[in-house]
Design a protein around this motif. Sequence first.
Motif: not given
Length: 390
Positions: A22-35
Motif C-alpha cells: 500500500n505504501h509503495a503504491a500510494v505515491a503512484y495513484t491517479a487523481f491525486g490524494r488527500y493526506y
Amino acid sequence: MSDRNAALDRARTFVTLLVLANHAAVAYTAFGRYYPNHYLWSSAPIVDSQRWIGFNILTLFNDTFFMCLMFMLSGLFVWPSLKRKSIGHFLRDRALRLGLPFLAMIFVLMPIAYYASFSLSTHKTGFVEFYVNNFKQGQWFAGPGWFIWYLLFLDLVAIPVFLFAPRLVDGINRLSIRAFERPWLFAAALAVIAVISYVPFLFTVGAVRWFSWGPLQVQFSRMAIYGVFFFAGMGIGAANIDQGLLARTGALARQWLWWTIAAAASFGSLAYLVNFRRMKLANLTGAPPFWWQSSYGVIYAVACTLICLAVLALFLRFGQREKSIFDPLRGDAYGIFVLHYIPMLWLQYALLNAPLGAGSKALIAFAGTLAASWAATRALRQIPGATRIL
C-alpha cells in the motif's frame, strides 16, 4: 506451532506485506490524494508524476479492511496473555513490544523517513535544523506508528475489561463457538456493531479527519471500529479458539469460496460509491449528501467485516500446509513494519526522475523496502534481548 496458529501467523505476515504494498503504491495513484494524517509539507509522503489508476483500486481495497484485520489478529492472544501473566508482567511486555518501538519511530525513524519528502520543498535546511524546527512547531512524526500506540491503548483498555467485565469477552467467545458451524452468526453481529461504531463518527467528524494530540494520531472516524475488531479478536481467542470461528475444520474455512464472493461483492459496491462521488458529486461543496454518506458508512463497515473474514477463511483453508512462502518472514514481520518507512520514502525519492512507469517504480519500491527492512530487522534481532521488542 500448531497448524491453526501457523495459518493465523501467515495471515498476519500477509497483512504486513499489504501495508508495504500500500505504501509503495500510494505515491503512484491517479487523481491525486488527500493526506489526512499529515499537516505540513515536511511530513507529506512522496508524490510521483507517474500515476496508474489500478493503484487507486489497490489502495482502496487495502484501506477498507487491512488495519481492522491487524487489530483483530493482534487481539487474539491478549486474553490468554492476561490470564497467564500478572497485570504488571503484561504491562512490561506491552511497554517493551509497543512502547519502545513507538518512541523510536517518533523520535528517530520517522524524522529520517520524512526528510526525504521535505527535501523536495523550497525550504532547504539540514536534517538537524529540520528536526528541531518541526518539534518546536509541534510537528510530530508518527507515520505508521499510529497503529502501534493505538494498539497499546487498546491493550490498556483490555485490563479493566479483564478485571471487571470478563463476561463481555465470554459472550463474544460463546458466539465464536456457535460460529464453528454457523459463521454467519458472528459475521452478522460483527457487521452490525461495526456499522453502529462507524456511522455516527462518520457523520460527526467526517471520513478524513484525524485525531491528533502530540504524537498520538489516529483516523477519527475509525477509532471505535478499530476497537470493535480488536475486542472481537480478543473474544475469539479467549478460549477454545480451535473449536470456534477460526477453527481449521470449521465452516468458515470450508465455505471460503462463498465468503470470498461475498467480500468481492461488498467491495464492488463500496468502489462504485467512491467512484460515484468522484465522478458525480465532485463539484459539491461541504459534506456529501445524506444518502451517499449513510450508504457509504454502512457498506464500508459491512465490506470491512466480510473481507476480514474472507481473508481469514482463505488462510484457514489454504494456509495449513507444512511450509509457506510467508514462513521466512514470520518472526521478522513486526520489525519490518516498524522500520519500513525509511527505505520506502527514500526509494520513492530516488525514483522520482527515473524513466520508468508507475508499475515499475512501485515494484522497485516494494521489493527494495522489503529487502532493506527485513535485513535491518534480522540484524537488530541478533542483539541480546531484542527479540522481546522486535
